[in-house]
Design an enzyme around this catalytic site. Structure first.
Site, PDB file in Angstrom:
ATOM      1  N   ARG A 104     -54.863 -45.541 -10.938  1.00 55.65           N
ATOM      2  CA  ARG A 104     -55.074 -44.292 -10.011  1.00 55.65           C
ATOM      3  C   ARG A 104     -56.370 -44.145 -10.168  1.00 55.65           C
ATOM      4  O   ARG A 104     -57.390 -43.851 -11.014  1.00 55.65           O
ATOM      5  CB  ARG A 104     -54.054 -43.139 -10.548  1.00 55.65           C
ATOM      6  CG  ARG A 104     -53.892 -42.204  -9.556  1.00 55.65           C
ATOM      7  CD  ARG A 104     -53.549 -40.908 -10.286  1.00 55.65           C
ATOM      8  NE  ARG A 104     -54.618 -40.104 -11.097  1.00 55.65           N
ATOM      9  CZ  ARG A 104     -54.553 -39.673 -12.071  1.00 55.65           C
ATOM     10  NH1 ARG A 104     -53.116 -39.488 -12.747  1.00 55.65           N
ATOM     11  NH2 ARG A 104     -55.420 -38.840 -12.860  1.00 55.65           N
TER      12      ARG A 104
ATOM     13  N   GLU B 152     -63.028 -40.825 -11.314  1.00 57.46           N
ATOM     14  CA  GLU B 152     -62.879 -41.774 -12.465  1.00 57.46           C
ATOM     15  C   GLU B 152     -61.867 -42.974 -11.855  1.00 57.46           C
ATOM     16  O   GLU B 152     -60.973 -42.286 -10.958  1.00 57.46           O
ATOM     17  CB  GLU B 152     -62.477 -41.279 -13.740  1.00 57.46           C
ATOM     18  CG  GLU B 152     -61.139 -40.543 -13.683  1.00 57.46           C
ATOM     19  CD  GLU B 152     -60.579 -40.053 -15.060  1.00 57.46           C
ATOM     20  OE1 GLU B 152     -61.530 -40.440 -15.933  1.00 57.46           O
ATOM     21  OE2 GLU B 152     -59.803 -39.553 -15.058  1.00 57.46           O
TER      22      GLU B 152
ATOM     23  N   ASN C  89     -58.558 -44.851 -13.347  1.00 51.37           N
ATOM     24  CA  ASN C  89     -57.595 -44.905 -14.450  1.00 51.37           C
ATOM     25  C   ASN C  89     -57.044 -46.352 -14.719  1.00 51.37           C
ATOM     26  O   ASN C  89     -56.223 -46.524 -13.631  1.00 51.37           O
ATOM     27  CB  ASN C  89     -56.634 -43.743 -14.265  1.00 51.37           C
ATOM     28  CG  ASN C  89     -57.211 -42.352 -14.358  1.00 51.37           C
ATOM     29  OD1 ASN C  89     -57.676 -41.774 -15.299  1.00 51.37           O
ATOM     30  ND2 ASN C  89     -57.238 -41.686 -13.144  1.00 51.37           N
TER      31      ASN C  89
ATOM     32  N   SER D 221     -50.885 -41.050 -14.635  1.00 52.34           N
ATOM     33  CA  SER D 221     -49.670 -40.164 -14.956  1.00 52.34           C
ATOM     34  C   SER D 221     -49.560 -39.466 -13.571  1.00 52.34           C
ATOM     35  O   SER D 221     -50.201 -39.550 -12.629  1.00 52.34           O
ATOM     36  CB  SER D 221     -49.716 -39.133 -16.069  1.00 52.34           C
ATOM     37  OG  SER D 221     -51.022 -38.394 -15.988  1.00 52.34           O
TER      38      SER D 221
ATOM     39  N   LYS E 252     -65.869 -45.457 -18.776  1.00 48.58           N
ATOM     40  CA  LYS E 252     -66.694 -45.062 -17.979  1.00 48.58           C
ATOM     41  C   LYS E 252     -67.959 -45.773 -17.763  1.00 48.58           C
ATOM     42  O   LYS E 252     -68.741 -45.708 -16.776  1.00 48.58           O
ATOM     43  CB  LYS E 252     -67.053 -43.565 -18.523  1.00 48.58           C
ATOM     44  CG  LYS E 252     -65.924 -42.374 -18.566  1.00 48.58           C
ATOM     45  CD  LYS E 252     -65.481 -42.141 -17.083  1.00 48.58           C
ATOM     46  CE  LYS E 252     -64.456 -41.384 -17.247  1.00 48.58           C
ATOM     47  NZ  LYS E 252     -63.194 -41.789 -17.934  1.00 48.58           N
TER      48      LYS E 252
ATOM     49  N   LYS F  95     -69.990 -37.680 -19.764  1.00 48.41           N
ATOM     50  CA  LYS F  95     -68.552 -38.206 -20.010  1.00 48.41           C
ATOM     51  C   LYS F  95     -68.605 -39.178 -21.113  1.00 48.41           C
ATOM     52  O   LYS F  95     -69.343 -40.042 -21.097  1.00 48.41           O
ATOM     53  CB  LYS F  95     -67.753 -38.472 -18.745  1.00 48.41           C
ATOM     54  CG  LYS F  95     -67.649 -37.742 -17.646  1.00 48.41           C
ATOM     55  CD  LYS F  95     -66.859 -38.260 -16.554  1.00 48.41           C
ATOM     56  CE  LYS F  95     -66.399 -37.474 -15.408  1.00 48.41           C
ATOM     57  NZ  LYS F  95     -65.708 -38.017 -14.448  1.00 48.41           N
TER      58      LYS F  95
ATOM     59  N   GLU G 135     -60.415 -42.084 -21.422  1.00 47.74           N
ATOM     60  CA  GLU G 135     -59.583 -41.363 -20.486  1.00 47.74           C
ATOM     61  C   GLU G 135     -58.965 -39.940 -20.851  1.00 47.74           C
ATOM     62  O   GLU G 135     -59.090 -39.863 -22.019  1.00 47.74           O
ATOM     63  CB  GLU G 135     -58.506 -42.304 -19.997  1.00 47.74           C
ATOM     64  CG  GLU G 135     -58.838 -43.699 -19.629  1.00 47.74           C
ATOM     65  CD  GLU G 135     -58.683 -43.899 -18.174  1.00 47.74           C
ATOM     66  OE1 GLU G 135     -58.179 -43.052 -17.366  1.00 47.74           O
ATOM     67  OE2 GLU G 135     -59.162 -45.104 -17.769  1.00 47.74           O
ATOM     68  N   GLY G 136     -58.635 -39.406 -19.775  1.00 44.22           N
ATOM     69  CA  GLY G 136     -58.062 -37.998 -20.386  1.00 44.22           C
ATOM     70  C   GLY G 136     -59.013 -36.928 -20.271  1.00 44.22           C
ATOM     71  O   GLY G 136     -60.045 -36.956 -20.991  1.00 44.22           O
TER      72      GLY G 136
ATOM     73  N   ARG H 210     -54.145 -33.164  -7.402  1.00 41.98           N
ATOM     74  CA  ARG H 210     -54.122 -32.075  -8.681  1.00 41.98           C
ATOM     75  C   ARG H 210     -55.136 -30.867  -8.413  1.00 41.98           C
ATOM     76  O   ARG H 210     -56.196 -31.162  -7.968  1.00 41.98           O
ATOM     77  CB  ARG H 210     -54.769 -32.824  -9.908  1.00 41.98           C
ATOM     78  CG  ARG H 210     -53.592 -33.028 -10.835  1.00 41.98           C
ATOM     79  CD  ARG H 210     -54.031 -33.558 -12.276  1.00 41.98           C
ATOM     80  NE  ARG H 210     -54.791 -34.540 -12.284  1.00 41.98           N
ATOM     81  CZ  ARG H 210     -55.130 -35.028 -13.448  1.00 41.98           C
ATOM     82  NH1 ARG H 210     -54.992 -34.788 -14.545  1.00 41.98           N
ATOM     83  NH2 ARG H 210     -56.116 -36.057 -13.169  1.00 41.98           N
TER      84      ARG H 210
END
Lengths: 517, 517
Positions: free
Chosen positions: A136, A158, A160, A165, A338, A400, A404-405, A491
C-alpha cells in the site's frame, strides 16, 4: 481550488438534528450488518465486562466521503503498478539492499535482526523462489505550484510492504457512503457533489484476496497430497479483526481457499518444516489434520513489539526458511524501510532509474516523492542535520524511524530537542522528511459513538498486488508474474492530530468523493 | 428415535478446549461481519456506557444446528401455503370473525379495541382492498404414536399474523452453521450427521423481502406522482434491529424499493392521510420530501404495551383507515388471536373445513393441531375448567392469553393458583392448551458471551407470504393473489425455561440439521 473550507463552505453539508439522527442511525446499523466494525478498545469496554469478546462497535468512520481531486486519485491508481515493479525490483536486488541496510546495522536493531534472518536463510538457500507483495502506497495531497493540476499533487507518505491494513474495511466504507447516498441520507444541498459517479467504490477486499489466491495457486500441488491453506500470521488479541476476516471470507468465496489465523507467538508450536522445508500447519482444533501452507500472510511481525522473546525471532526465521510463499519475504519487508524511501527520494538520487528503467514511469513515480534526507555523515546527511537541529527550519520536517506503523514519528518543533537527547551515532536510524502540507478540508468522524466535526487531513492509500520470481540461479534476476493496482483506502484524521493510524486511535476510515477540479 | 440424548449421545459432538475455542472465535467474528447481531441488553451494557448505541453483540445462537427429522421439517414447509390460505380466509370472513371476537369483548380489552378499529373503518369503507400477511407458523415436535413417522409429528404452538420476527437473523444463522461446516469447525466425529445436505439454509430474508416487494408493486403507481415507499412501523428502541434491517436491505437490493423505519409513537407526527386516504410519510430528516406509503409493515403494535396512550390507538386507526396495504390489517391481526387457534383446534371443531374446503389440505393442517380448549361456559369450556383447576390434570397444560409474544403464559402447576385469583368473568380471555411434549434434545447456546450446554427445546417456525384481495363488494369473497412458503426459523431454548422468545432473554436462533429418521 475547491478543497478549502473557504471555497467550499458547504462541504460537508450542514445537517439539521433530524438529518444527523437519520444519517447516524442508518450508518450505525449498516456498519454492523456489513462488518464495518472493530472490537471495542479496552478503554471503552473492559475485558472484565466482556470477557469472551462478543461485543463489536462501528469502526471509526467519516459521515461523508471526503473530497479528493479526481486527477490525483486516478494518478495514484495509475502509478501503483510502477510502484509494485519498483519495490519488487528492490527486493530482488540483494546487493543493493545490502549496501543500504548496512548503514543501519548497529543503529537500528530491528533492521539488523531482519537482515540476519536473510543471511541465515541464504546460507542454506531459499526454498521458495516466489514472493508475494500486498503493498500500500500512502499519499497526501500537497500544494505544489509545479504541477499543472491547479497546484495539487500527490506526495508519498510511506510505502508499506508488510501488513498493509484496512483493505477489508475500505471496501465496506465506500459501500456505506454509496448506500447513504442511494437512500438519500445526504442532504439535497450536496447532491451536486456527493453523486454516484463521484463516490468511488474500493475494490480492495476482492483485489487483495485475489492476490492471495494467485499466490496460493502458483505454489502448486502438495507433494504429500496434503490439504493446502493460507496462513494469516496475526497479533493476538486483534481489535481490527474484521478487516482481516473480510479478506479471509473473500478468499474462501473465491474458490474455497482455506485460511487459518495463527497468532505469531504460536508459530513454533503449531507449525513445523518437513524435510524439504515444506511448511506444515496443524490447527490446534484439528490435531489429526495437517495442512501444507502455500502462503504466509503477515499481519504481525512488522513491529519490534511483536518480538518480545528470542523465540519470536526464531519463529520469523522458521517461516522465512520454509517453502511457503511469504507475503512479504524478509527482503521485501526490508525494502519498506524508511531508509530505502529516503535513498530513492533524496533530491538528485540516481537510484530510481536502476529499478524503473522506463523513463516515463520513473518520472511519474518521482513526482510523488517528497524530499527526504538521511541523517548520516554523507553530504546530504550533514545538510539535513543542520535543518533538523535548527528550530526555525525543523518546523517544516518530520523525523521517522525505519519501522512501519504510526506512533513513532517526531514532528516539527519537537525534533531538535529529541535529537539533543539521542546519541549522534543513532541519528542515522532516522530519516528527515519534508512535511507534506495538505490543503485544508473538513469532515465529521464517528468514533466510539461520538461525532467530531472540523478540519481534517486525508491520506490516500493505493493497494497493489505483485507476485514475482526472485531468480534462483546466478545471473537470473527473476521476473514479475502478476502486477495490479488493488483498490484504495482513504484515512482521515482530525487536523489537530499528527498521527494517522485509525486503529491506534487517531483517525477514521473514509472514501473518496472525486472532484473535477 | 435418533433425537434423544440416550440414542444420540454423540450429539452435539463433544469439543476439546481447542475445538471450542476455534469454533467460538470463528462464530463470534463471522456473526458480526454478517449482521447476525443484536444491540446489547441494558443489563449487559448500560445506556450511560454507550449513549449513542454503537455497540453490538453476537445474537444468541446455537453452536450447532439442532437435529430435526427431515420429514417433519418438509411437512411444515409443505403445509405453509394451506395455513396461509386458512388465515387469509379467516381474515376475509368478517361475520365469522365477529362471532369469535364477540366472546372476548369485555374480557380482553386489547382484542376489543382492535375490533373497534375495524368497525370504525368499516363505517366509512376500507380504502384498500389488498392485504399482506407475512406469517409464521410455530411448531414443536411431539411424540405421537398415531403418526407413521416413528411417533414424531409437528404440533402447532401458535400462528403469528403480525410482526413475525427473526426472518432476517434466521437466514444468517443457517448460513453461519453452513460456514462452520464448510471450514471444518465441526469435529470429524460429527461428519456423518452435520453435512451439507442436512444443514438447511433458510430463505427467509429474501422470501419475506420479496413478499413486501410484491405488495409494494401491487399497490400501483402514485396518483400524485410522489415517490413510493414501504413503512416499517417499529418499536423504539429496538434491540433486534439487525433482524429488521436485513429485510430492509434485501428489499432495497430487490429493485431499489425504499423503506423507512417509523417508531409507532411517531405515526401521527410523521404521517398524514390525503383526501382519498392515501398515506403520506414525510421523513423528519427530509421535511420537503413526501412519500406515498404503499405498504405498512408492523413490527410494533402487536402488544398492549405498544399502546400506552390514547394517541397510540388513534395512530393504529389512522393507519388502518389509509389506502396503504397493511401487513397485517386489523382483521388479519385479530385472526392471530389464541381464541381463533382454539376454536379451530378444539377437538371435533367444525370450523376448519369452512376455510379450507380441500379435504386433503385440511387434514394435513388438522394433524398439526394440539388440543386447545376454551375457558368459557360452553360444554368444552366447562370441561376445560375442570382440567385447569385440578392440580393433577393442570400439569399437562399451558394457559395462554390472546396476545402474541412470549412472557405471558402460565404453565402447568401454576395454573390452578392463577385462576383462583382471576375473576371467573375473565377466564374466557384465556385458552387452555395441551403441552406439547418434545423429545429431549441437546445443544450449546452462546448468549452474552457465555456458553450454556445441555438439554434444549426447539421450536420450528415456518414463514409464509400471502397477498390477497379482501373483496370490496357485496358477495365478493376476495381472492388470494400470491401465496408461498417463505423459509424457516428454528428457535432453541434451554429445557429449564418455559418461554421461547429469544429477544426476551430465554433462547437462541438456530438452524435445522435434517435427519432421516
Amino acid at each position: 481550488m475547491v478543497m478549502t473550507p473557504e471555497q467550499s463552505p458547504e462541504y460537508p453539508p450542514e445537517l439539521s438534528p433530524e438529518e444527523e439522527q437519520y444519517l447516524l442511525s442508518t450508518l450505525k446499523d449498516w456498519s454492523i450488518a456489513n462488518g464495518l466494525a472493530v472490537r471495542p478498545a479496552p478503554s471503552f469496554i473492559s475485558k472484565e465486562q466482556d470477557p469472551s469478546g462478543v461485543l463489536a462497535s462501528t469502526a471509526p468512520v467519516t459521515l461523508f466521503p471526503s473530497l479528493f481531486p479526481r486527477s490525483c486519485f486516478l494518478e495514484g491508481c495509475r502509478i501503483q503498478s510502477a510502484y509494485n515493479e519498483l519495490y519488487s525490483a528492490i527486493a530482488r536486488d540483494e546487493d543493493w539492499l545490502k549496501s543500504i541496510v548496512e548503514e543501519l546495522i548497529g543503529v537500528d536493531d530491528f533492521v539488523s535482526r531482519l537482515w540476519e534472518i536473510h543471511t541465515e536463510v541464504k546460507k542454506e538457500g531459499y526454498a521458495q523462489d516466489l514472493s508475494l507483495g500486498l503493498f500500500r502506497s500512502d499519499y497526501m495531497l500537497h500544494s505544489d505550484p509545479s504541477t499543472t493540476d491547479q497546484g495539487l499533487g500527490l506526495k508519498q507518505v510511506e510505502f508499506n510492504t508488510i501488513a498493509s491494513s484496512f483493505g477489508g474495511l475500505s471496501s465496506q466504507v465506500s459501500a456505506l457512503h454509496n448506500y447513504l447516498l442511494e437512500i438519500g441520507a445526504y442532504p439535497a444541498s450536496s447532491a451536486n457533489i456527493i453523486k454516484s459517479d463521484a463516490v468511488q467504490q474500493s475494490s480492495s477486499t476482492s483485489s487483495l484476496a485475489k492476490g492471495l489466491a494467485v499466490a496460493h495457486r502458483a505454489y502448486g500441488k502438495s507433494k504429500g497430497a496434503r490439504p493446502l491453506c493460507v496462513l494469516f500470521v496475526v497479533q493476538d488479541p486483534e481489535r481490527n479483526v474484521f478487516d482481516q476476516r473480510l479478506l479471509e471470507y473473500a478468499l474462501f468465496s473465491e474458490g474455497g481457499i482455506r485460511a487459518f489465523r495463527l497468532p505469531f507467538n504460536r508459530t513454533l508450536e503449531n507449525t513445523r518444516l518437513d524435510t524439504d522445508r515444506t511448511l506444515l500447519y496443524t490447527p490446534p482444533h484439528a490435531p489429526s489434520c495437517t495442512y501444507e501452507v502455500t502462503t504466509v500472510y503477515f499481519r504481525a511481525g512488522y513491529s519490534p513489539d511483536d518480538y518480545p522473546k528470542q523465540d519470536d525471532w526464531t519463529a520469523r526465521l522458521h517461516l522465512e526458511r520454509s517453502r511457503a510463499i511469504k507475503c512479504p519475504s524478509v527482503l521485501t519487508h526490508l525494502a519498506g524501510c524508511k531508509k530505502i524511501q529516503q535513498v530513492l527520494a533524496t533530491p538528485h538520487s540516481p537510484h530510481l532509474k536502476r529499478f524503473l528503467p522506463d523513463e516515463e514511469r520513473a518520472s511519474q513515480v518521482l513526482a510523488t516523492f517528497a524530499p527526504i534526507y538521511p541523517l548520516d555523515q554523507s553530504e546530504a546527511g550533514l545538510e539535513a542535520r543542520d535543518l533538523a537541529t535548527n528550530p526555525e527550519s525543523a518546523v517544516r520536517y518530520v523525523l521517522k524511524p525505519q519501522r512501519e506503523g504510526g506512533g513513532n514519528n517526531i514532528y516539527r518543533k519537537s525534533i531538535p530537542e529529541f535529537l539533543k537527547k539521542l546519541p549522534q551515532s543513532h541519528w542515522p536510524a532516522y530519516i528527515l522528511m519534508e512535511m507534506i502540507e495538505p490543503p485544508p478540508a473538513r469532515n465529521a468522524i464517528l468514533r466510539n459513538g461520538e461525532v467530531q466535526k472540523g478540519g481534517v487531513i486525508c491520506e490516500l492509500g493505493v493497494y497493489g498486488v505483485c507476485l514475482w520470481r526472485n531468480g534462483s540461479k546466478e545471473g537470473d534476476k527473476g521476473e514479475i508474474l502478476e502486477n495490479w493496482e488493488a483498490g484504495y483506502l482513504l484515512r482521515t484524521k482530525g487536523d489537530q492530530s499528527e498521527e494517522g493510524g485509525v486503529a491506534a486511535g487517531f483517525g477514521a476510515v473514509d472514501s473518496c468523493c472525486l472532484l473535477d477540479v
